[in-house]
Scaffold this motif. Sequence first.
Motif, short mmCIF file in Angstrom:
data_model
loop_
_atom_site.label_atom_id
_atom_site.label_comp_id
_atom_site.label_asym_id
_atom_site.label_seq_id
_atom_site.Cartn_x
_atom_site.Cartn_y
_atom_site.Cartn_z
N ASP A 1 -3.62 -16.57 -1.46
CA ASP A 1 -4.34 -16.31 -2.55
C ASP A 1 -3.51 -14.92 -3.27
O ASP A 1 -2.75 -15.36 -4.31
N VAL A 2 -3.34 -14.15 -2.56
CA VAL A 2 -2.52 -12.76 -2.89
C VAL A 2 -1.13 -13.05 -2.82
O VAL A 2 -0.33 -12.61 -3.71
N ALA A 3 -0.56 -13.93 -1.99
CA ALA A 3 0.67 -14.33 -1.72
C ALA A 3 1.28 -15.14 -3.18
O ALA A 3 2.48 -14.99 -3.48
N LYS A 4 0.33 -15.85 -3.81
CA LYS A 4 0.81 -16.44 -5.11
C LYS A 4 0.87 -15.43 -5.91
O LYS A 4 1.88 -15.70 -6.93
N ILE A 5 0.25 -14.55 -6.09
CA ILE A 5 0.49 -13.42 -7.06
C ILE A 5 1.64 -12.75 -6.77
O ILE A 5 2.41 -12.41 -7.80
N ALA B 1 -13.51 -6.08 -2.03
CA ALA B 1 -12.89 -5.22 -1.22
C ALA B 1 -11.75 -5.82 -0.16
O ALA B 1 -10.68 -5.34 0.27
N LYS B 2 -11.92 -7.02 0.19
CA LYS B 2 -10.98 -8.06 1.10
C LYS B 2 -9.87 -8.18 0.65
O LYS B 2 -8.81 -7.89 0.99
N VAL B 3 -10.06 -8.57 -0.70
CA VAL B 3 -8.92 -8.83 -1.75
C VAL B 3 -7.98 -7.73 -1.96
O VAL B 3 -6.82 -7.77 -1.84
N ILE B 4 -8.48 -6.53 -2.07
CA ILE B 4 -7.99 -5.26 -2.29
C ILE B 4 -7.06 -5.00 -1.10
O ILE B 4 -5.90 -4.69 -1.02
N GLN B 5 -7.72 -4.97 -0.05
CA GLN B 5 -7.17 -4.86 1.65
C GLN B 5 -5.77 -5.55 1.58
O GLN B 5 -4.79 -5.20 2.26
N GLU B 6 -5.88 -7.02 1.01
CA GLU B 6 -4.63 -7.79 1.43
C GLU B 6 -3.67 -7.54 0.14
O GLU B 6 -2.47 -7.70 0.59
N LEU B 7 -4.07 -7.03 -1.18
CA LEU B 7 -3.15 -6.67 -1.94
C LEU B 7 -2.17 -5.31 -1.47
O LEU B 7 -0.94 -5.45 -1.48
N VAL B 8 -3.03 -4.64 -0.87
CA VAL B 8 -2.23 -3.27 -0.17
C VAL B 8 -1.36 -3.82 0.85
O VAL B 8 0.01 -3.46 0.98
N GLY C 1 1.88 -5.15 -0.33
CA GLY C 1 2.56 -4.30 -0.94
C GLY C 1 2.18 -4.18 -2.58
O GLY C 1 3.09 -3.66 -3.31
N LEU C 2 1.04 -4.64 -2.98
CA LEU C 2 0.81 -4.78 -4.44
C LEU C 2 -0.28 -3.85 -4.64
O LEU C 2 -1.39 -4.14 -5.03
N THR C 3 0.29 -2.41 -4.39
CA THR C 3 -0.92 -1.40 -4.67
C THR C 3 -1.00 -1.10 -5.84
O THR C 3 -0.35 -1.47 -6.93
N LYS D 1 -14.79 3.19 2.25
CA LYS D 1 -14.17 3.20 3.46
C LYS D 1 -12.84 3.10 3.55
O LYS D 1 -12.15 3.34 4.41
N MET D 2 -12.38 2.83 2.32
CA MET D 2 -10.80 2.79 2.13
C MET D 2 -10.07 4.04 1.99
O MET D 2 -10.78 5.05 1.80
N PRO D 3 -8.90 4.16 2.32
CA PRO D 3 -8.19 5.49 2.39
C PRO D 3 -8.22 6.01 0.95
O PRO D 3 -8.28 5.25 -0.02
N LYS D 4 -8.16 7.38 0.98
CA LYS D 4 -8.55 8.04 -0.18
C LYS D 4 -7.17 7.76 -0.96
O LYS D 4 -6.02 7.63 -0.73
N GLY D 5 -7.41 7.36 -2.35
CA GLY D 5 -6.52 7.09 -3.25
C GLY D 5 -6.19 5.85 -3.45
O GLY D 5 -5.37 5.29 -4.44
N THR D 6 -6.73 4.96 -2.82
CA THR D 6 -6.37 3.57 -2.85
C THR D 6 -6.47 2.71 -4.32
O THR D 6 -6.09 1.76 -4.76
N LEU D 7 -7.71 3.31 -4.86
CA LEU D 7 -8.14 2.83 -6.24
C LEU D 7 -7.76 3.81 -7.26
O LEU D 7 -8.27 3.59 -8.53
N LYS D 8 -6.94 4.83 -7.10
CA LYS D 8 -6.82 5.83 -8.09
C LYS D 8 -6.08 5.22 -9.53
O LYS D 8 -5.21 4.65 -9.25
#
Length: 430
Positions: free
Chosen positions: A236-240, A257-264, A267-269, A289-296
């Motif tokens: 799904d993320v690869a299509k984006i 949360a899982k979608v965001i992990q795949e975006l990161v 490389g779609l941070t 639980k994600m690395p600090k700044g993931t959603l900044k």
Amino acid sequence: MIRIAPAGRVLAVAAVASLALTACGGGSNTATQQTGSAAPSSAAAAAKGDGVLTIGALLPQTGSLAFLGPPEFAGVDAALKEINEAGGVLGKPVVKYDTDSGDTTTNIASQSVDKLLAQKADVIVGAASSSVSESVIDKITGAGVIQFSPANTSDKFTTINDHGLYFRTSPPDKLQGRVLGDLIVADGSDTVGILAMQDSYGTGLADNVAKTVQDGGAQVVERVDYDPKAADFSADVAKIKAKNPKAIVLIGFEETAKVIQELVKQGLTADTHKWYMVDGNTSNTNYLKMPKGTLKGVKGTIPGANSPDDFRKKLLAANPKLQDYSYAPESYDATNLVALAAEAAKSDAGADIAAKLADVSKGGEKCKDFKSCDELLKAGKDIDYDGVSGPVEFNDAGDPAVATIGIYQYGPDNKYATKALEYRTGNIAG
């Protein structure tokens, strides 16, 4: 599916009784006050009323929207505390039962509704999920009981066949979609990708966002409606990624949360692309639980006006562990509105309360809490309850005619500030 017009909102009790559903097991009693009366064997009694307003909370304790449960329960509890301290409804304390709505992967909501109907609930506050509400609305409203959601936003409920017994304090997705789409365009993104969960909430909100984005001159270069129960979102993320949009809209629940992990991972941070979220996934607990700044810098939209500090204190008194406040104001207002409508109707029967809900929400003397509004009613005055979530003036479909959407932003701690960047108010009709 056509919603019954105002004149048809009063439901004949005899007709409702013929639709009554046999209810199973009573479950544990979590009432704010107990009456000591025995639970009936069917839902027919709830349609007639018994002089005691009984509210059932059908809200998420488990499942993909469990983070919304604590603030919603707190909103109901804060309202009931004030209502019962002011003398209750119809001269008696309001009774409340708490149940779990779960999510669509289980049958928890249906079982909970059966328990609440057996406990003579006149009004069921919930569910949070639009899909869960869809799955139980026939059972609730067919029994002559009001279903009042503080968080359903699917456009489907505007026209659903509900016997005139479904209401909500949250606005349909067309308003949130307009606000979010306008925000994306204003932020300078002319290409947009959308990742939306495939259900009535996700696809409906995605449709509204896409339309607004395109009307604003931007282009939706890719849209993926995904299975929220999928174990992997890499395809799904690869299509984006293949379309490399400037903005990425995430519409979902806890699986985000899982979608965001795949975006990161791909490389779609949030540093390289602008992420936008919605009420179903803008959470202060899901991403810790994600690395600090993931959603900044990520922005999210949540229906509801700015909540006063004293209201948040009421919520924290009800639940000192609250970290999210989403839909607490709407839950508080829903509880106050049904209590006031019961007072205006001088009845706890679902159809009688429904017939008065629009009346107490608009057109009279303004008041902002149960006690002051109830005093006006007892003095023979027409009232207009203005709530914490907004003015809550019901239209003919049981939707708020005017609503507010807050725009929030995440900090480096992967939590969003509970005070919005801004609030945008608009008419649901456009």
